[in-house]
Scaffold this motif. Structure first.
Motif, mmCIF file in Angstrom:
data_model
loop_
_atom_site.group_PDB
_atom_site.id
_atom_site.type_symbol
_atom_site.label_atom_id
_atom_site.label_comp_id
_atom_site.label_asym_id
_atom_site.label_seq_id
_atom_site.Cartn_x
_atom_site.Cartn_y
_atom_site.Cartn_z
ATOM 1 N N GLY A 5 1.006 -1.129 -0.002
ATOM 2 C CA GLY A 5 0.097 0.099 0.046
ATOM 3 C C GLY A 5 0.905 1.813 -0.339
ATOM 4 O O GLY A 5 0.973 1.692 -0.733
ATOM 5 N N THR A 6 2.277 1.062 0.670
ATOM 6 C CA THR A 6 3.164 2.088 0.514
ATOM 7 C C THR A 6 3.375 2.939 -0.589
ATOM 8 O O THR A 6 3.535 3.675 -0.907
ATOM 9 C CB THR A 6 3.716 2.455 1.900
ATOM 10 N N PHE A 7 3.756 1.047 -0.929
ATOM 11 C CA PHE A 7 4.739 1.547 -2.650
ATOM 12 C C PHE A 7 3.877 2.154 -3.096
ATOM 13 O O PHE A 7 3.662 3.204 -4.898
ATOM 14 C CB PHE A 7 5.170 0.055 -3.350
ATOM 15 N N LYS A 8 2.237 1.423 -3.707
ATOM 16 C CA LYS A 8 0.935 2.042 -4.145
ATOM 17 C C LYS A 8 0.657 3.688 -4.464
ATOM 18 O O LYS A 8 0.613 4.199 -5.437
ATOM 19 C CB LYS A 8 -0.276 1.447 -3.925
ATOM 20 N N GLN A 9 0.897 3.888 -2.817
ATOM 21 C CA GLN A 9 0.761 5.743 -2.831
ATOM 22 C C GLN A 9 2.086 6.473 -3.222
ATOM 23 O O GLN A 9 1.658 7.275 -4.384
ATOM 24 C CB GLN A 9 0.785 5.654 -1.200
ATOM 25 N N ALA A 10 3.219 6.115 -3.458
ATOM 26 C CA ALA A 10 4.506 5.933 -3.998
ATOM 27 C C ALA A 10 4.517 6.566 -5.639
ATOM 28 O O ALA A 10 5.369 7.107 -6.086
ATOM 29 C CB ALA A 10 5.600 5.826 -2.895
ATOM 30 N N PHE A 11 4.335 5.134 -5.627
ATOM 31 C CA PHE A 11 4.714 4.741 -7.431
ATOM 32 C C PHE A 11 3.576 4.493 -8.122
ATOM 33 O O PHE A 11 3.864 4.239 -9.327
ATOM 34 C CB PHE A 11 5.718 3.351 -7.644
ATOM 35 N N GLY A 12 2.173 4.887 -8.170
ATOM 36 C CA GLY A 12 1.295 4.774 -8.633
ATOM 37 C C GLY A 12 1.006 2.902 -8.576
ATOM 38 O O GLY A 12 1.138 2.101 -7.301
ATOM 39 N N GLY A 13 0.814 2.970 -10.282
ATOM 40 C CA GLY A 13 1.072 1.133 -10.212
ATOM 41 C C GLY A 13 2.209 0.809 -10.357
ATOM 42 O O GLY A 13 1.931 -0.956 -11.555
ATOM 43 N N HIS A 14 3.383 1.422 -10.701
ATOM 44 C CA HIS A 14 4.309 0.994 -11.273
ATOM 45 C C HIS A 14 5.369 0.251 -9.596
ATOM 46 O O HIS A 14 5.087 0.647 -8.391
ATOM 47 C CB HIS A 14 5.016 2.138 -11.710
ATOM 48 N N ALA A 15 6.337 -0.464 -10.138
ATOM 49 C CA ALA A 15 7.156 -1.042 -8.850
ATOM 50 C C ALA A 15 7.821 -0.248 -8.842
ATOM 51 O O ALA A 15 8.856 0.280 -9.706
ATOM 52 C CB ALA A 15 7.568 -2.596 -9.772
ATOM 53 N N PRO A 16 8.885 0.020 -7.554
ATOM 54 C CA PRO A 16 9.851 0.857 -7.288
ATOM 55 C C PRO A 16 10.500 0.426 -7.899
ATOM 56 O O PRO A 16 11.432 -0.651 -8.373
ATOM 57 C CB PRO A 16 9.741 0.377 -5.647
#
Length: 604
Positions: free
Chosen positions: A319-330
């Motif tokens: 969820g944190t990655f989704k907020q930061a990167f949208g639908g992309h992988a870090p």
């Protein structure tokens, strides 16, 4: 002394003068429940919170007349949900389980929300129940039939680590020993043991030898895999931009210091979560942004800029990655340490989304920190200036004003903020010790706040650290009877009720729906406002035996009430302050609070 270690040094002595039974004399007969009570004592459980019920009348008698109501000491609660939430708050401070006893199926159903909270929050808890008699021939007409369930553990099986319904007295001894071991093994969580009423009230010939507790203790958390650790060290050693996500970590002061040292060694930026307890000093220059329930833009920016992300059992990494990167992988390499996957099932989704991870280590977060610190070597911390606090002065009675008064009157004092309301902005107060803030309840329901504050206060008693909870009015009203338990057992605690006379978070949801549908947002308060009449929270608190102040409607009165409330708690009493705050969330720290202007005057 490390933070959790003080927890049991003072409580029993202070409780000894409360609810002391007359010594039992003359009758040498032993009952199944006597053995069960001895087994509970043998697990090292110091307290059991309960609301009485006939299904465990045998165990109740044995806790009083066989054990002498000590080790464990019974804590009478006026609702089963309160009993569970007290045990939850206790475990968050003490880092060890407390006992709870729930009456048959009906009491268990009352306590399920609290058990779910403890499950989501990954805290240990020994929940005991009772059923039966399973032997239908021994059941009383009507009542024993409706209070008997063939598989009572099924009510909580999806959100407990283990459950059992032993069919003999010796099996009950083993079940309680196993329960103690399982609940306290990482990842921690509640367990449930149902004790047949017929077994409780059966005669036994003699008291069996109790298991040697030290031979049944939980194992140490597993160490990181050597190959994975080597890969993690290589990634961290070569990276210039590292972000540490400090999630579910211990309250041990030595672990806290190692986290700070590791951040220095890596020159890492650090993020913490408002939903969890304090895990890193929030005034540290490497701390990216005030802790929040959802990632602030500064956190997303730091993650987007990172070369390596070190996740220490972070809550909802995907969820944190989704907020930061949208639908992309870090783009950054991700190192993740957690044992949480051992508890993941299919009934509830508290395991969150599946995050992309480059090095995944099935180990305790602080175990990894110690291993990384050893591998990377120490680095002297550069001189740094701790971050300050914003100006909180305001002429409005708001959550911001509560924070300002709290900071002013607790300056230089050790306090434990047990709970905070949703409207709290993470910039209001810094957390510099693992017991400065305990986090949320895990399940994000309503009604656990007062009980958790009392349970934490019980574990803190005698430590010199003042327990303070800031809870919403809805939360307080659902769990208010915990105040009576605190008063009866002389557990000092300060509860500040942030009273906006509304289920305001849901007002915001109704406003959002209305805007999307082109309907009047002015109606958002209907079915949400707690007004006409306003609830006299101070009167309700006084009815439980507490010292109560309010309603506070003026900032000058708030400062006076805060000083008085803290003095009351320092004197060993319970205090509740009803503060009538303006509805709203102070998200921009501009000095203005969003007001629920759409509601009528009585509701606003």
């Amino acid at each position: 002394m490390n933070a959790p270690e003080h927890k049991t040094l003072h409580g029993a002595a202070q409780q000894a003068r409360i609810d002391v039974p007359i010594p039992s004399q003359g009758d040498e007969r032993l009952w199944g429940s006597d053995v069960m009570a001895a087994a509970v004592r043998n697990t090292g459980i110091e307290y059991v919170a309960l609301n009485p019920g006939a299904s465990f009348r045998g165990l109740h008698d044995s806790l009083v007349n066989h054990n002498g109501n000590r080790d464990p000491q019974m804590l009478l609660c006026l609702h089963e949900g309160t009993a569970v939430s007290i045990a939850h708050g206790y475990a968050k401070v003490a880092n060890r389980p407390m006992g709870v006893v729930l009456h048959s199926n009906v009491g268990l159903m009352q306590g399920t929300m609290g058990i779910f909270n403890a499950w989501c929050d990954r805290v240990p808890m020994l929940v005991m129940g009772a059923t039966g008699p399973i032997d239908a021939d021994k059941r009383r007409p009507w009542i024993d039939w409706i209070h008997t369930t063939t598989d009572q553990g099924a009510l909580v099986r999806q959100y407990t680590k283990w459950d059992d319904q032993p069919a003999s007295v010796p099996a009950a001894v083993e079940a309680l020993s196993r329960a103690r071991q399982i609940t306290d093994t990482a990842p921690k969580g509640p367990v449930y043991v149902s004790l047949d009423a017929g077994l409780q009230e059966a005669r036994v010939a003699q008291m069996p030898a109790m298991p040697e507790l030290q031979r049944y203790m939980p194992s140490a958390p597993p160490a990181p895999n050597a190959e994975a650790l080597s890969r993690a060290v290589a990634l961290l050693s070569s990276a210039r931009k590292i972000v540490m996500l400090v999630g579910r970590v211990s309250r041990d002061t030595a672990d806290w210091a190692r986290r700070v040292d590791l951040a220095h060694a890596l020159d890492a930026r650090v993020v913490t979560d408002f939903k969890l307890g304090a895990g890193f000093p929030t005034d540290h220059p490497r701390h990216v942004a005030p802790p929040a329930a959802f990632s602030p833009s500064a956190v997303s920016a730091a993650l987007c800029d990172a070369e390596v992300i070190l996740s220490l059992d972070w809550l909802d990494l995907a969820g944190t990655f989704k907020q930061a990167f949208g639908g992309h992988a870090p783009r950054a390499r991700v190192i993740h340490a957690s044992l949480d996957q051992q508890l993941h099932g299919g009934w509830n989704m508290e395991y969150f989304g599946l995050a992309p991870v480059d090095v995944h280590m099935a180990c305790d977060a602080d175990t990894l920190v110690a291993a990384l610190a050893s591998a990377l070597g120490a680095r002297q911390a550069p001189p740094c200036e701790p971050a300050g606090l914003p100006e909180l002065a305001t002429d409005q009675v708001s959550i911001r004003a509560i924070a300002g008064a709290l900071n002013e009157h607790t300056q230089g004092q050790d306090i434990c903020v047990v709970r905070l309301p949703l409207g709290w902005n993470g910039s209001y107060r810094h957390f510099k010790h693992p017991l400065d803030y305990l986090g949320g309840d895990g399940g994000a329901g309503i009604g656990s706040g007062p009980g958790m504050c009392v349970g934490a206060a019980l574990a803190l008693r005698g430590s010199g650290r003042l327990p303070i909870g800031i809870v919403g009015d809805g939360d307080f009203m659902m769990g208010v009877t915990a105040v009576w338990t605190a008063c009866h057992y002389r557990i000092p605690v300060l509860l500040i009720v942030s009273n906006n006379r509304s289920f305001f978070n849901d007002e915001m949801h109704q406003e959002r729906v209305a805007r999307e549908r082109g309907r009047p947002v002015e109606n958002r308060w209907i079915g949400q406002a707690i007004s006409q009449p306003d609830i006299d929270i101070a009167a309700i608190a006084r009815a439980q035996g507490a010292h109560a102040l309010g309603p506070i409607i003026d900032v000058r009165d708030l400062n006076q009430a805060m000083a008085e409330g803290l003095a009351v708690v320092r004197a060993g009493q319970v205090c509740v302050i009803d503060v009538r705050v303006l509805p709203g969330y102070d998200t921009n720290l501009s000095g203005e609070v969003t007001r629920s202007a759409s509601a009528p005057a009585e509701a606003a």
